[in-house]
Write a protein that holds these residues in place. Structure first.
Motif, PDB file in Angstrom:
ATOM      1  N   ILE A 195       0.734  -1.210  -0.056  1.00 27.19           N
ATOM      2  CA  ILE A 195       0.092  -0.121   0.058  1.00 27.19           C
ATOM      3  C   ILE A 195       0.931   1.210  -0.113  1.00 27.19           C
ATOM      4  O   ILE A 195       1.813   1.377   0.888  1.00 27.19           O
ATOM      5  N   PRO A 196       0.743   2.031  -0.843  1.00 29.65           N
ATOM      6  CA  PRO A 196       1.575   3.365  -0.984  1.00 29.65           C
ATOM      7  C   PRO A 196       0.911   4.568  -0.308  1.00 29.65           C
ATOM      8  O   PRO A 196      -0.136   4.489   0.180  1.00 29.65           O
ATOM      9  N   SER A 197       1.829   5.327   0.008  1.00 31.77           N
ATOM     10  CA  SER A 197       1.515   6.555   0.927  1.00 31.77           C
ATOM     11  C   SER A 197       2.457   7.790   0.509  1.00 31.77           C
ATOM     12  O   SER A 197       3.705   7.292  -0.060  1.00 31.77           O
ATOM     13  N   TYR A 198       1.948   9.054   0.520  1.00 30.51           N
ATOM     14  CA  TYR A 198       2.833  10.121   0.174  1.00 30.51           C
ATOM     15  C   TYR A 198       2.915  11.238   1.136  1.00 30.51           C
ATOM     16  O   TYR A 198       2.060  11.290   1.895  1.00 30.51           O
ATOM     17  N   ALA A 199       4.177  11.876   1.090  1.00 28.54           N
ATOM     18  CA  ALA A 199       4.510  13.017   1.757  1.00 28.54           C
ATOM     19  C   ALA A 199       5.062  14.178   0.935  1.00 28.54           C
ATOM     20  O   ALA A 199       5.920  13.651   0.176  1.00 28.54           O
ATOM     21  N   PRO A 200       4.392  15.133   1.276  1.00 28.44           N
ATOM     22  CA  PRO A 200       3.454  15.624   1.742  1.00 28.44           C
ATOM     23  C   PRO A 200       2.219  15.130   1.383  1.00 28.44           C
ATOM     24  O   PRO A 200       2.005  14.548   0.094  1.00 28.44           O
ATOM     25  N   LYS A 201       1.018  15.416   2.107  1.00 30.66           N
ATOM     26  CA  LYS A 201      -0.324  14.862   1.615  1.00 30.66           C
ATOM     27  C   LYS A 201      -0.758  15.438   0.186  1.00 30.66           C
ATOM     28  O   LYS A 201      -1.321  14.579  -0.591  1.00 30.66           O
ATOM     29  N   GLN A 202      -0.511  16.748   0.382  1.00 28.79           N
ATOM     30  CA  GLN A 202      -1.046  17.427  -0.960  1.00 28.79           C
ATOM     31  C   GLN A 202      -0.512  16.802  -2.346  1.00 28.79           C
ATOM     32  O   GLN A 202      -0.900  17.051  -3.361  1.00 28.79           O
ATOM     33  N   ALA A 203       0.679  15.979  -2.293  1.00 30.83           N
ATOM     34  CA  ALA A 203       1.427  15.555  -3.607  1.00 30.83           C
ATOM     35  C   ALA A 203       0.786  14.336  -4.062  1.00 30.83           C
ATOM     36  O   ALA A 203       1.177  13.932  -5.160  1.00 30.83           O
ATOM     37  N   THR A 204      -0.252  13.952  -3.059  1.00 35.56           N
ATOM     38  CA  THR A 204      -0.918  12.528  -3.518  1.00 35.56           C
ATOM     39  C   THR A 204      -1.384  12.537  -4.833  1.00 35.56           C
ATOM     40  O   THR A 204      -1.305  11.601  -5.710  1.00 35.56           O
ATOM     41  N   VAL A 251       8.480   0.516 -10.359  1.00 37.36           N
ATOM     42  CA  VAL A 251       7.233   1.388 -10.007  1.00 37.36           C
ATOM     43  C   VAL A 251       7.803   2.501 -11.158  1.00 37.36           C
ATOM     44  O   VAL A 251       8.702   3.010 -11.365  1.00 37.36           O
ATOM     45  N   VAL A 252       6.611   2.710 -12.236  1.00 36.11           N
ATOM     46  CA  VAL A 252       6.868   3.598 -13.365  1.00 36.11           C
ATOM     47  C   VAL A 252       5.881   4.791 -13.081  1.00 36.11           C
ATOM     48  O   VAL A 252       4.744   4.413 -12.837  1.00 36.11           O
ATOM     49  N   PHE A 253       6.381   5.933 -12.964  1.00 35.61           N
ATOM     50  CA  PHE A 253       5.430   6.984 -12.578  1.00 35.61           C
ATOM     51  C   PHE A 253       5.927   8.279 -13.236  1.00 35.61           C
ATOM     52  O   PHE A 253       7.149   8.272 -13.580  1.00 35.61           O
ATOM     53  N   VAL A 254       5.117   9.383 -13.039  1.00 32.01           N
ATOM     54  CA  VAL A 254       5.311  10.778 -13.389  1.00 32.01           C
ATOM     55  C   VAL A 254       4.722  11.515 -12.496  1.00 32.01           C
ATOM     56  O   VAL A 254       3.744  11.544 -12.111  1.00 32.01           O
ATOM     57  N   VAL A 255       5.332  12.698 -12.385  1.00 32.33           N
ATOM     58  CA  VAL A 255       4.945  13.741 -11.419  1.00 32.33           C
ATOM     59  C   VAL A 255       4.145  14.670 -12.317  1.00 32.33           C
ATOM     60  O   VAL A 255       4.666  15.337 -13.292  1.00 32.33           O
ATOM     61  N   ASP A 256       2.862  15.151 -12.090  1.00 31.53           N
ATOM     62  CA  ASP A 256       2.181  15.940 -12.750  1.00 31.53           C
ATOM     63  C   ASP A 256       2.811  17.543 -12.789  1.00 31.53           C
ATOM     64  O   ASP A 256       3.267  17.949 -11.656  1.00 31.53           O
ATOM     65  N   THR A 257       2.649  17.930 -13.957  1.00 34.90           N
ATOM     66  CA  THR A 257       3.424  19.276 -14.196  1.00 34.90           C
ATOM     67  C   THR A 257       2.725  20.479 -13.249  1.00 34.90           C
ATOM     68  O   THR A 257       2.950  21.593 -13.034  1.00 34.90           O
ATOM     69  N   LYS A 258       1.175  20.165 -12.888  1.00 38.92           N
ATOM     70  CA  LYS A 258       0.571  21.093 -12.269  1.00 38.92           C
ATOM     71  C   LYS A 258       0.887  20.811 -10.693  1.00 38.92           C
ATOM     72  O   LYS A 258       0.286  21.451  -9.838  1.00 38.92           O
ATOM     73  N   LEU A 259       1.731  20.132 -10.107  1.00 42.78           N
ATOM     74  CA  LEU A 259       2.221  20.181  -8.924  1.00 42.78           C
ATOM     75  C   LEU A 259       2.422  21.460  -8.362  1.00 42.78           C
ATOM     76  O   LEU A 259       3.239  22.358  -9.185  1.00 42.78           O
ATOM     77  N   PRO A 260       2.195  21.899  -7.147  1.00 46.44           N
ATOM     78  CA  PRO A 260       2.255  23.227  -6.688  1.00 46.44           C
ATOM     79  C   PRO A 260       3.755  23.622  -6.492  1.00 46.44           C
ATOM     80  O   PRO A 260       4.576  22.708  -6.149  1.00 46.44           O
ATOM     81  N   LYS A 261       4.056  24.856  -6.900  1.00 43.55           N
ATOM     82  CA  LYS A 261       5.454  25.329  -6.787  1.00 43.55           C
ATOM     83  C   LYS A 261       6.054  25.123  -5.684  1.00 43.55           C
ATOM     84  O   LYS A 261       7.288  25.031  -5.527  1.00 43.55           O
TER      85      LYS A 261
END
Length: 204
Positions: free
Chosen positions: A120-129, A155-165
């Protein structure tokens, strides 16, 4: 021997109690059905149901514009519950938003028996989920591990370009745990022994 007829007051009380019990039963039955849409709504709001599902397709990820002006540090963490050895093959790396990236995790079954496990995955900070998009992940399915088996899993992933600055670092953490309890496994393994003992005790 005579049978005493219930008084009118008692009959009235019994009828009233029966009606109340029927009403409570109907309300509980209706509440059980209401829990289903409530559960779905909660999962949709919290994202619980999406944790072990594909977030974006490979085609969609490849069509995403890479933001070369930003660099995000991704840190990898691993926790195990039960007879498992679990770790990422690298602790961190830097990526650009929109860039498709692959990392590897390693899991080992440290028991002399097969086990079934789930991550089970989790992320920090929470807003990055909502901005961490998994394309492929071992967490999408349950994993079967043979006795003393070790697996490398991507694990193949991409970080959304809309991630807060203001988000510069994302920690991806997995908890891997055994689904079948050791007690159940011991009971299954003990059954043939008990049968053998019983057969040996029979007179010939």
């Amino acid at each position: 021997m005579s049978t005493q007829t219930p008084a009118p007051a008692d009959r009235s009380f019994n009828r009233s109690m029966l009606v109340k019990l029927c009403v409570v039963a109907v309300m509980m039955f209706g509440f059980g059905f209401a829990l289903v849409p409530m559960y779905r709504a909660i999962c949709q709001i919290t994202g619980i149901n999406n944790l072990v599902q594909r977030d974006v397709s490979a085609r969609e990820a490849k069509n995403t514009q890479v933001d070369m002006s930003r660099t995000i540090s991704i840190e990898f963490d691993a926790n195990a519950r039960g007879p498992l050895g679990f770790k990422p093959e690298q602790r961190s790396l830097d990526v650009h938003p929109g860039e498709v990236t692959t990392v590897m995790y390693e899991v080992s079954n440290e028991q002399a028996r097969s086990i079934r496990a789930q991550a089970i995955p989790s992320y920090a900070p929470k807003q990055a989920t909502e901005y961490f998009r998994k394309i492929e992940c071992f967490c999408f399915t349950q994993q079967m591990l043979k006795a003393n088996e070790t697996k490398r899993m991507p694990v193949v992933f991409v970080v959304d370009t809309k991630l807060p600055k203001d988000v510069k670092t994302i920690t991806l953490s997995y908890t891997f745990f055994e689904l079948d309890t050791p007690a159940a496994a011991n009971a299954d393994s003990a059954a043939p022994t008990a049968n053998t003992a019983a057969n040996s005790a029979r007179p010939i």
